[in-house]
Write a protein that holds these residues in place. Structure first.
Motif, mmCIF file in Angstrom:
data_model
loop_
_atom_site.group_PDB
_atom_site.id
_atom_site.type_symbol
_atom_site.label_atom_id
_atom_site.label_comp_id
_atom_site.label_asym_id
_atom_site.label_seq_id
_atom_site.Cartn_x
_atom_site.Cartn_y
_atom_site.Cartn_z
ATOM 1 N N LYS A 31 -4.356 1.582 25.680
ATOM 2 C CA LYS A 31 -4.885 2.120 26.942
ATOM 3 C C LYS A 31 -5.446 3.522 26.750
ATOM 4 C CE LYS A 31 -2.043 -0.673 30.041
ATOM 5 N NZ LYS A 31 -1.014 -0.678 31.117
ATOM 6 N N ARG A 32 -4.762 4.322 25.960
ATOM 7 C CA ARG A 32 -5.234 5.687 25.703
ATOM 8 C C ARG A 32 -6.594 5.683 24.999
ATOM 9 N NH1 ARG A 32 -2.678 9.559 21.168
ATOM 10 N NH2 ARG A 32 -3.796 11.481 21.623
ATOM 11 N N HIS A 33 -6.758 4.797 24.027
ATOM 12 C CA HIS A 33 -8.017 4.741 23.288
ATOM 13 C C HIS A 33 -9.135 4.137 24.145
ATOM 14 C CE1 HIS A 33 -5.435 5.718 19.933
ATOM 15 N NE2 HIS A 33 -6.494 5.851 19.150
ATOM 16 N N LEU A 34 -8.799 3.198 25.013
ATOM 17 C CA LEU A 34 -9.805 2.637 25.908
ATOM 18 C C LEU A 34 -10.277 3.681 26.915
ATOM 19 C CD1 LEU A 34 -8.287 -0.905 26.569
ATOM 20 C CD2 LEU A 34 -10.525 -0.438 25.537
ATOM 21 N N ILE A 35 -9.332 4.424 27.501
ATOM 22 C CA ILE A 35 -9.696 5.470 28.464
ATOM 23 C C ILE A 35 -10.587 6.520 27.814
ATOM 24 C CG2 ILE A 35 -8.753 7.387 29.833
ATOM 25 C CD1 ILE A 35 -6.347 5.568 30.443
ATOM 26 N N SER A 36 -10.307 6.836 26.539
ATOM 27 C CA SER A 36 -11.102 7.835 25.825
ATOM 28 C C SER A 36 -12.559 7.409 25.674
ATOM 29 C CB SER A 36 -10.495 8.102 24.444
ATOM 30 O OG SER A 36 -9.185 8.600 24.558
ATOM 31 N N LEU A 37 -12.801 6.105 25.695
ATOM 32 C CA LEU A 37 -14.165 5.587 25.588
ATOM 33 C C LEU A 37 -14.857 5.479 26.944
ATOM 34 C CD1 LEU A 37 -13.448 2.766 22.981
ATOM 35 C CD2 LEU A 37 -14.780 4.857 22.556
ATOM 36 N N CYS A 38 -14.132 5.850 28.018
ATOM 37 C CA CYS A 38 -14.664 5.709 29.382
ATOM 38 C C CYS A 38 -14.748 7.035 30.134
ATOM 39 C CB CYS A 38 -13.778 4.747 30.198
ATOM 40 S SG CYS A 38 -13.619 3.091 29.510
ATOM 41 N N THR A 39 -14.561 8.154 29.439
ATOM 42 C CA THR A 39 -14.576 9.458 30.110
ATOM 43 C C THR A 39 -15.999 9.803 30.555
ATOM 44 O OG1 THR A 39 -14.910 10.641 28.023
ATOM 45 C CG2 THR A 39 -12.623 10.292 28.746
ATOM 46 N N PRO A 40 -16.144 10.648 31.598
ATOM 47 C CA PRO A 40 -17.489 10.997 32.083
ATOM 48 C C PRO A 40 -18.394 11.590 31.005
ATOM 49 C CG PRO A 40 -15.823 11.674 33.666
ATOM 50 C CD PRO A 40 -15.088 11.213 32.447
ATOM 51 N N LYS A 41 -17.836 12.376 30.091
ATOM 52 C CA LYS A 41 -18.649 13.009 29.056
ATOM 53 C C LYS A 41 -19.042 12.030 27.961
ATOM 54 C CE LYS A 41 -18.831 17.032 26.004
ATOM 55 N NZ LYS A 41 -18.113 18.241 25.503
ATOM 56 N N HIS A 42 -18.146 11.094 27.647
ATOM 57 C CA HIS A 42 -18.408 10.121 26.573
ATOM 58 C C HIS A 42 -18.179 8.714 27.117
ATOM 59 C CE1 HIS A 42 -18.685 13.390 23.683
ATOM 60 N NE2 HIS A 42 -17.519 13.846 24.101
ATOM 61 N N ARG A 43 -19.046 8.294 28.038
ATOM 62 C CA ARG A 43 -18.864 6.981 28.666
ATOM 63 C C ARG A 43 -19.551 5.913 27.819
ATOM 64 N NH1 ARG A 43 -19.333 7.971 34.365
ATOM 65 N NH2 ARG A 43 -17.075 8.181 34.327
ATOM 66 N N ILE A 44 -18.904 5.601 26.712
ATOM 67 C CA ILE A 44 -19.416 4.537 25.834
ATOM 68 C C ILE A 44 -19.214 3.180 26.510
ATOM 69 C CG2 ILE A 44 -19.321 3.548 23.512
ATOM 70 C CD1 ILE A 44 -20.054 6.541 23.612
ATOM 71 N N LEU A 45 -18.107 3.065 27.235
ATOM 72 C CA LEU A 45 -17.788 1.844 27.978
ATOM 73 C C LEU A 45 -17.701 2.155 29.465
ATOM 74 C CD1 LEU A 45 -14.904 0.387 25.744
ATOM 75 C CD2 LEU A 45 -17.372 -0.008 25.519
ATOM 76 N N ARG A 46 -18.004 1.175 30.286
ATOM 77 C CA ARG A 46 -17.788 1.279 31.732
ATOM 78 C C ARG A 46 -16.647 0.342 32.106
ATOM 79 N NH1 ARG A 46 -21.790 3.883 34.472
ATOM 80 N NH2 ARG A 46 -23.822 4.148 33.418
ATOM 81 N N LYS A 47 -15.655 0.871 32.831
ATOM 82 C CA LYS A 47 -14.561 -0.003 33.262
ATOM 83 C C LYS A 47 -14.766 -0.421 34.711
ATOM 84 C CE LYS A 47 -11.190 3.724 34.135
ATOM 85 N NZ LYS A 47 -10.618 3.300 35.429
#
Length: 334
Positions: free
Chosen positions: A195-211
Motif C-alpha cells: 500500500k505504501r508503494h502504491l500510494i507513492s505512485l499516486c501522489t499529486p507531484k508524481h501521479r504515475i498511477l491514478r487510483k
C-alpha cells in the motif's frame, strides 16, 4: 566565507560519550549500510578512517561487522565484473551479495518478479552458486532499486528511478491499463509495504498511477490506472516513498531502543548472569544486579528492572533457582 565540514572529520574523542554504545552501533550500522548500498558515501577512505577510530575506542567486537560490510561490497564488485548476462536479455542487473550476519537487515520473503527479469535473475543465481558451492542466496527484493524507461504516450517518455517493489507493480501495466488491489497482491509484497508503494505512485507531484478512490488511503476495492497524461520537466524522475504516516499506515510510537538492540541485550544480560552464577554458585539479588551492570557497562547501561526480568526468565528455564529459606538469593543449577 562558509565552510562545509564533512561528517568524518569530527574528532574521534567524541565517541566514548554515548552511554549505550550498542544503540550508537545500531544506528551507525544502518546509516553506513544505506550509504554503501546507495553509493552515497563521501569516500571509502573516509569511512574506513572513521571505523579505525571506532575500533581504537570501542574494540574489535564493535567494528568487526562494519569491516565485513566493506568486504562484501568489494567482493560483490568483483563478482559483477566477471558475471555475463544472457545475450538475449535487455535487462542490466547489479547485485550486492551481503553476508547475513554483517548487515542490519531483516529477512523479508522475495516478491514475485516480472517475467522479463527472470532470465537474468536465474542466470546470476546459477553463476554465483557455481562459484560458491554450499551457499544459499536469499533475494532481498525489499532493498533494491530500479531504473525503468516508461512511455506514457507517443511523445512523452521518462526514465523512472523506483524501488524494486514499485518496478514490479509498474511492469504489470505492460499487459493492461488498469489493475486492482488484488492483482497487485499477487506480487506477494507485504501488505503494508504494498500500500505504501502504491500510494507513492499516486501522489499529486508524481501521479504515475491514478487510483479510483479519493483521499490518501487505499480502499478495499481499489483500482489503479496508468496515467498516460503524466509529464515532468525532467527526463529522469526519482519517485520518493511516502512515510508510513503519510500513507495512512502509521504505527505505534517508535521505541527508544530498537527491537534488534533489545534482543541483543537480552542475550548479553542472560549470558552475563549465567557466567557470573556459574563462577559464584550462589549470590544475593543486589550483588548479582551490581555485577551484571559492571560487566556490561562498556556496552550499555543495564536497568535493574531489565536484569530482573532476565533472571526470572532463567529461573523459568531452570538455569537458576531461589534459595528456599531466602528468596532474594539465587543458586546456579548445573
Amino acid at each position: 566565507p562558509y565552510h562545509t565540514v564533512p561528517y568524518h572529520t569530527v574528532p574521534y574523542h567524541t565517541v566514548p560519550y554515548p552511554q549505550d554504545k550498542d544503540i550508537f552501533e545500531n544506528f551507525y550500522k544502518q546509516h553506513l549500510a544505506k550509504r554503501l548500498l546507495s553509493g552515497r558515501s563521501v569516500s571509502e577512505d573516509a569511512e574506513r578512517s572513521m571505523i579505525a577510530k571506532l575500533k581504537q575506542e570501542c574494540g574489535y567486537q564493535f567494528t568487526s561487522k562494519l569491516e565485513g560490510m566493506f568486504t562484501d561490497m568489494s567482493i560483490s564488485k568483483e563478482t559483477m565484473e566477471n558475471f555475463q548476462r544472457p545475450a538475449d536479455s535487455t535487462v542490466e542487473l547489479e547485485v550486492n551479495v551481503l553476508t547475513a550476519g554483517y548487515w542490519p537487515t531483516a529477512s523479508v520473503p522475495q516478491c514475485r518478479l516480472a517475467q522479463e527479469l527472470l532470465p537474468v535473475h536465474e542466470a546470476f543465481e546459477a553463476y554465483y552458486l557455481s562459484k560458491h558451492t554450499g551457499r544459499k542466496l536469499t533475494w532481498q527484493t525489499n532493498m533494491g532499486t530500479a531504473d525503468l524507461k516508461a512511455r506514457f504516450n507517443e511523445r512523452n517518455w521518462h526514465e523512472l528511478n523506483v524501488s524494486t517493489y514499485q518496478m514490479c507493480v509498474l511492469m504489470l501495466f505492460n499487459r493492461t491499463d488498469t489493475i486492482s488491489l488484488d492483482d497487485a497482491r499477487e506480487l506477494k509484497i507485504p501488505e503494508s509495504e504494498l500500500k505504501r508503494h502504491l500510494i507513492s505512485l499516486c501522489t499529486p507531484k508524481h501521479r504515475i498511477l491514478r487510483k479510483s478512490s479519493k483521499g490518501k488511503g487505499i480502499a478495499a476495492n481499489e483500482t489503479f490506472t496508468f496515467n498516460t497524461e503524466y509529464s515532468s520537466k525532467l527526463k529522469r524522475v526519482k519517485i520518493p516513498l511516502v512515510s508510513q504516516k503519510e500513507g495512512g499506515l502509521g504505527l505505534a510510537g517508535a521505541k527508544s531502543v530498537p527491537e534488534t538492540v533489545e534482543e541483543d541485550r537480552r542475550h548479553l544480560v542472560e549470558a552475563a548472569i549465567v557466567r557470573i552464577m556459574k563462577a559464584r554458585k550462589t549470590l544475593r539479588h543486589n550483588d548479582l544486579i551490581a555485577e551484571v551492570t559492571r560487566q556490561l557497562t562498556s556496552r550499555f547501561v543495564a536497568e535493574p528492572a531489565f536484569i530482573k526480568k532476565r533472571i526470572e526468565s532463567l529461573i523459568e528455564r531452570e538455569y537458576l533457582e531461589r534459595e528456599t529459606d531466602d528468596r532474594r538469593t539465587y543458586k546456579y543449577l548445573a
